[in-house]
Design an enzyme around this catalytic site. Structure first.
Site, short mmCIF file in Angstrom:
data_model
loop_
_atom_site.label_atom_id
_atom_site.label_comp_id
_atom_site.label_asym_id
_atom_site.label_seq_id
_atom_site.Cartn_x
_atom_site.Cartn_y
_atom_site.Cartn_z
N ASP A 1 -9.22 -7.72 -17.23
CA ASP A 1 -9.38 -8.88 -18.12
C ASP A 1 -8.02 -9.29 -18.67
OD1 ASP A 1 -9.93 -10.71 -20.12
OD2 ASP A 1 -11.22 -9.38 -21.29
N HIS B 1 0.81 -1.22 0.00
CA HIS B 1 0.00 0.00 0.00
C HIS B 1 0.85 1.27 0.00
CE1 HIS B 1 -3.59 2.28 0.27
NE2 HIS B 1 -4.30 1.44 0.98
#
Length: 437
Positions: free
Chosen positions: A384, A160
């Site tokens: 995707d 993060h």
């Protein structure tokens, strides 16, 4: 019982082309103590209908990772503390990201249609858990797991301190477009922008009088922390479709002052979950509770941040009240608290946060806190890799932090995942599904 996931290969993937060798400084917001953990994403895809075998798909994803690490070369570096300990920096020497290929003899696509049975059920779908990136671990780990029914799971861990949710989603979509062949390196949009100097503190130029309840401590009147550390947590998963969200908005409006403006889906849903969670835990009426959530500041500061800025560009919004008021004053009251916490974030507010976290190392406490993180509007549902859009998007492990997630083929729906202490999980599930109770 043996492991349901077996690792076939684990290899460091380095950038496809030469990348700059340098040391990059992270911003004070990046360097906050509470951001030194790994964001862990899980994407699950139906069995490939492309006719390609698993070996070809694996090679494409691994090759795409090497290409993505060219513009995103800090992800192939290593994070360390600066010598004076003031902030973090990234040593960029093309050390590489970790890529893992694995197979599962137990998991199938249907596994992900509901909440996991226990918090760590899907842990092995990202086998390497980086507890402390400052000890030399790669800040980026990608695991492709072939499931028993031919479906695929892609687990991704990104530290993060290098990026926030928006930044990581931009990286993941670029990485996926390279894997699917939809775009080449030169065509990736947006182009990643480092520019962490934009959050350099400007000291002594302002007399900040902004309060920061997100960093203030509240008394633990009920053994709150012990409960969450000692009691088993039970994962929950509830979907709110467009009709349900509109019902929440109507209910919030009916219990608000006429002067309040209309509410967003995030505001009403966060408020509803917060109230349901508080009621389910049976906390004392005078316990102070907070809900913390990230507020994207890319367009809230002046000048706004450049497109493609993938560092941490958020501050914590904080709504705070007593258990008594949260429960008795209705959904409109809780929603208004959240809305006002969002609305107070402007350029001056952000500057004061930068000062606070840079100088005093201010960090949020955990007592009485529910953290809500909105993943449903990051674009994760579009990732995707040449396998189609993901059927499931969520975390590797369900935690006490509440995640708002996208729902496959339901653009306006939101899935709420949060782990609740076992003693309160049945009541929480009932209340969150019955907002008029």
């Amino acid at each position: 019982m043996g492991s349901s996931v077996h690792v076939k290969e684990a290899v460091l993937v380095t950038p496809f082309e030469p990348t700059p060798a340098r040391v990059l400084t992270l911003s004070p917001i990046d360097s906050q103590l509470f951001l030194r953990f790994t964001i862990e994403y899980l994407f699950v895809y139906r069995a490939s209908s492309s006719g390609l075998d698993q070996g070809v798909i694996t090679a494409r994803i691994k090759g795409a990772l090497a290409k993505a690490l060219v513009p995103y070369y800090p992800f192939a570096g290593r994070v360390r503390a600066q010598p004076d300990g003031s902030s973090l920096e990234v040593v960029c020497r093309a050390q590489g990201a970790l890529f893992i290929e694995a197979v599962s003899d137990r998991f199938t696509l249907s596994e992900f249609e509901k909440a996991p049975k226990y918090v760590t059920q899907w842990r092995k779908l990202l086998s390497v858990y980086v507890a402390d990136v400052l000890k030399g671990a790669p800040p980026l780990v990608v695991q492709l797991t072939w499931l028993k029914d031919g479906s695929a799971a892609v687990g991704v861990g990104i530290n993060h301190c290098l990026c926030d949710g928006i930044g990581s989603a931009e990286f993941l979509n670029s990485f996926a477009e390279l894997a699917s062949g939809n775009r080449g390196l030169a065509e990736l949009r947006p182009k990643p922008v480092w520019d962490r100097h934009l959050f350099d503190p400007v000291r002594n130029l302002h007399d900040y009088s902004v309060s920061h309840p997100e960093f203030n401590r509240v008394p633990d009147l009920c053994g709150f922390m012990n409960r969450f550390s000692n009691e088993r947590l039970a994962p929950t998963s509830v979907i709110f479709d467009k009709i349900s969200l509109n019902e929440l908005k109507t209910l919030a409006a009916s219990t608000s002052r006429p002067s309040e403006l209309s509410y967003t889906s995030f505001e009403v849903l966060s408020a509803h979950v917060w109230r349901s969670w508080a009621r389910a835990l049976n906390l004392p009426s005078n316990q102070v509770l907070k809900v913390l959530f990230s507020v994207n500041i890319r367009n809230r500061v002046k000048p706004s941040l450049p497109s493609g800025y993938y560092g941490n560009a958020f501050v914590l919004g904080c709504a705070q009240t007593s258990v008594k008021d949260l429960i008795e004053k209705g959904l409109g009251y809780a929603t208004t608290l959240i809305k006002r916490a969002k609305d107070r974030v402007d350029t001056e507010y952000v500057k004061s946060v930068v000062e606070s976290v840079g100088e005093s190392r201010a960090s949020p406490d955990s007592v009485g806190v529910l953290i809500v993180s909105q993943w449903s509007r990051l674009g994760l549902e579009k990732v995707d890799f040449g396998l189609g859009r993901p059927i499931h998007v969520g975390p590797i492990c369900c935690d006490r932090y509440c995640l708002l997630l996208p729902v496959f083929d339901q653009r306006d729906a939101v899935k709420v995942m949060v782990a609740v202490p076992t003693s309160g999980v049945d009541k929480y599930n009932y209340l969150v599904r019955n907002p008029y109770k």
